[in-house]
Motif scaffolding. Structure first.
Motif, short mmCIF file in Angstrom:
data_model
loop_
_atom_site.label_atom_id
_atom_site.label_comp_id
_atom_site.label_asym_id
_atom_site.label_seq_id
_atom_site.Cartn_x
_atom_site.Cartn_y
_atom_site.Cartn_z
N GLY A 1 29.71 78.69 22.18
CA GLY A 1 29.97 80.09 22.49
C GLY A 1 29.16 80.50 23.70
O GLY A 1 28.46 79.69 24.32
N LEU A 2 29.23 81.78 24.02
CA LEU A 2 28.53 82.26 25.21
C LEU A 2 27.02 82.20 25.06
O LEU A 2 26.28 82.24 26.05
N ALA A 3 26.53 82.10 23.81
CA ALA A 3 25.09 82.04 23.60
C ALA A 3 24.60 80.61 23.35
O ALA A 3 23.43 80.40 23.03
N GLY A 4 25.49 79.63 23.47
CA GLY A 4 25.07 78.25 23.27
C GLY A 4 25.89 77.53 22.21
O GLY A 4 26.97 77.97 21.84
N GLU A 5 25.37 76.41 21.71
CA GLU A 5 26.11 75.59 20.77
C GLU A 5 25.76 75.93 19.32
O GLU A 5 24.66 76.43 19.03
N THR A 6 26.71 75.66 18.43
CA THR A 6 26.52 75.90 17.00
C THR A 6 27.09 74.72 16.23
O THR A 6 28.20 74.27 16.50
N VAL A 7 26.34 74.21 15.27
CA VAL A 7 26.83 73.16 14.37
C VAL A 7 27.30 73.83 13.08
O VAL A 7 26.58 74.63 12.49
N SER A 8 28.52 73.50 12.67
CA SER A 8 29.12 74.09 11.47
C SER A 8 29.58 73.00 10.53
O SER A 8 29.80 71.85 10.93
N THR A 9 29.78 73.38 9.26
CA THR A 9 30.44 72.51 8.30
C THR A 9 31.95 72.59 8.53
O THR A 9 32.47 73.63 8.94
N LEU A 10 32.65 71.49 8.29
CA LEU A 10 34.09 71.43 8.53
C LEU A 10 34.80 70.88 7.30
O LEU A 10 34.37 69.90 6.71
N ALA A 11 35.89 71.55 6.91
CA ALA A 11 36.70 71.11 5.76
C ALA A 11 38.15 71.48 6.00
O ALA A 11 38.47 72.27 6.91
N ILE A 12 39.05 70.93 5.19
CA ILE A 12 40.46 71.29 5.22
C ILE A 12 40.77 72.09 3.96
O ILE A 12 40.73 71.54 2.85
N LEU A 13 41.05 73.38 4.11
CA LEU A 13 41.41 74.21 2.96
C LEU A 13 42.87 73.97 2.60
O LEU A 13 43.74 73.99 3.48
N PRO A 14 43.19 73.76 1.32
CA PRO A 14 44.58 73.46 0.95
C PRO A 14 45.54 74.63 1.16
O PRO A 14 46.72 74.41 1.44
N ALA A 15 45.06 75.87 1.05
CA ALA A 15 45.97 77.01 1.20
C ALA A 15 45.19 78.25 1.62
O ALA A 15 44.09 78.51 1.13
N VAL A 16 45.80 79.02 2.53
CA VAL A 16 45.25 80.30 3.00
C VAL A 16 46.42 81.25 3.16
O VAL A 16 47.50 80.85 3.62
N ALA A 17 46.24 82.52 2.80
CA ALA A 17 47.26 83.54 3.05
C ALA A 17 46.71 84.54 4.06
O ALA A 17 45.61 85.07 3.89
N ILE A 18 47.47 84.79 5.12
CA ILE A 18 47.19 85.85 6.07
C ILE A 18 48.29 86.89 5.87
O ILE A 18 49.42 86.70 6.30
N GLY A 19 47.97 87.95 5.15
CA GLY A 19 49.00 88.91 4.78
C GLY A 19 50.08 88.22 3.96
O GLY A 19 49.79 87.55 2.96
N GLN A 20 51.33 88.34 4.39
CA GLN A 20 52.46 87.73 3.68
C GLN A 20 52.64 86.25 4.01
O GLN A 20 53.45 85.58 3.37
N GLN A 21 51.92 85.75 4.99
CA GLN A 21 52.14 84.38 5.45
C GLN A 21 51.26 83.39 4.68
O GLN A 21 50.03 83.47 4.71
N GLN A 22 51.89 82.45 4.00
CA GLN A 22 51.18 81.38 3.30
C GLN A 22 51.05 80.18 4.24
O GLN A 22 52.03 79.74 4.85
N ILE A 23 49.84 79.65 4.36
CA ILE A 23 49.57 78.56 5.29
C ILE A 23 48.88 77.44 4.54
O ILE A 23 47.93 77.67 3.78
N ARG A 24 49.35 76.21 4.74
CA ARG A 24 48.79 75.07 4.03
C ARG A 24 47.91 74.23 4.95
O ARG A 24 48.12 74.16 6.15
N ASN A 25 46.91 73.59 4.34
CA ASN A 25 46.06 72.62 5.03
C ASN A 25 45.48 73.19 6.33
O ASN A 25 45.86 72.82 7.44
N VAL A 26 44.54 74.09 6.17
CA VAL A 26 43.96 74.81 7.30
C VAL A 26 42.57 74.25 7.61
O VAL A 26 41.68 74.27 6.76
#
Length: 393
Positions: A232-257
């Protein structure tokens, strides 16, 4: 797998609305599509006109006030005044970035013209786009927020429309501009838990990012995880990473995010949000962002159900001229098991040289290759190592 780059920048103190200028749309704005390309960092890059000068920009709804690069030819040092600090991603999760202020006369994007106002000025390194050349600007909420933003990812174009227009049919999700943070915000539902607010951030190349607290409620701990790095603009960041099986954004269902989890007390927690929805997720849809009408519209594209690309090498690299520099070794991956370290440089892959067009070349796909494939990596000191690819998260 791309090395995604979040650029979100939020003003640290209130800015008088008069400094934003007056934005108007032409009568034919609907026909004035703005072409763009996606940077290696997965962001929308295009050209606009600022005070009669063409400049390159990234469309970034996670930026509260548009930012001009301090090294841009459009940044006149004699007219820039110090303007304090803003909060930005990076430096272990969040950080403060010094900003200046430059008054502007006229900014034009497609059918939108903004008269008066100004832009903040800050350092925008090339690494922020994942390419060799930096852009001049980040265009944020202050320019686009009063209108509907129609992003046609499939055809690499966007346009600005009057709020209330509905140019296509899709799944509806709530959308507002927060009074304090001044960025686009929605919500997400994961494992039956509604997470809000979620910043809708076209400048963030990742798919989904969660605060540590939001990730705990979403059950991330039950999934296989690794680590990743972003800038980012303030430098680097280390994060945990995973694949979520399902996410809903409003009415939209999204798999493997593909989902990133910030460390405790990271950027999202600092500014009081649950996380971010980035361009890595949005690019699989045609997207309408219309905060004035209170809605985001998502229409699935042909690749909406495609599984995310996963690293099978465990190496995240950045291009420096004719070589790759190892930026991060992912936890639990083949590279970590083989003893790779950040900072090592690679000049050849399977005996082919690394060249300037590496990010968009077929050669770059080696890091997400078929598990079991053996890759020959020629280090720049002349030594050669082999790496056997495998799935590890």
């Amino acid at each position: 797998m791309r090395l995604f780059l979040p650029l979100l920048l939020i003003a640290a103190a209130p800015v008088p609305p008069v400094r934003e200028g007056v934005a108007t749309l032409a009568a034919d704005s609907e026909a004035r599509w703005v072409p763009f390309d996606l940077t290696p960092g997965n962001q929308i890059r295009f050209t606009l006109t600022l005070d009669a000068r063409p400049v390159t920009a990234i469309l970034d709804t996670g930026v509260s006030y548009s930012v001009l690069a301090s090294k841009s030819a459009a940044a006149d040092p004699a007219r820039i005044t110090a303007d304090g600090q803003a909060t930005a991603i990076g430096g272990g999760g969040n950080g403060a970035v010094a900003v200046g202020w430059l008054p502007t006369r006229r900014l034009v994007i497609g059918g939108l013209t903004r008269s008066g106002g100004g832009v903040t000025v800050a350092d925008l390194p090339a690494l922020a786009t994942g390419s060799a050349q930096a852009v001049d600007m980040l265009i944020g909420r202050d320019v686009t927020g009063g209108h509907a933003l129609d992003i046609d990812y499939a055809n690499h174009r966007f346009r600005l429309l009057p709020s209330g227009r509905l140019p296509f049919v899709g799944a509806i999700a709530p959308l507002t501009i927060s009074a304090g943070r001044r960025v686009y915000e929605s919500s997400a539902t994961i494992a039956g838990k509604r997470l809000s607010p979620m910043i809708v951030d076209t400048g963030d190349g990742s798919a989904l990012t969660l605060s540590a607290a939001s990730a705990a409620s979403a059950g991330i701990a039950k999934l296989p995880t690794t680590t990743t790095i972003s800038f980012g603009l303030a430098g680097e960041t280390v994060s945990t990473l995973a694949i979520l099986p399902a996410v809903a954004i409003g009415q939209q269902q999204i798999r493997n995010v593909e989902t990133r989890v910030e460390p405790p007390a990271g950027f999202s927690e600092t500014i009081g949000v649950a996380g971010r929805v980035g361009s890595g997720l949005l690019q699989s849809y045609r997207v309408l962002l219309d905060p004035g009408a209170g809605r985001m519209v998502l229409k699935p594209g042909p690749d909406a159900d495609a599984p995310p690309l996963r690293s099978t090498s465990g190496l995240l690299v950045g291009l420096t001229r004719d070589r790759l520099k190892v930026l991060h070794v992912m936890r639990g991956g083949p590279a970590a098991a083989a003893g790779w370290r950040a900072g090592e440089t690679i000049c050849r892959i399977n005996d082919a040289p690394v060249t300037a067009d590496y990010p968009t070349s077929a050669l770059a796909k080696w890091a997400i290759g078929t598990p079991g494939t053996v890759v020959r990596l020629g280090l720049c000191d002349g030594t050669v190592r082999t790496l056997t690819l495998r799935q590890f998260y």
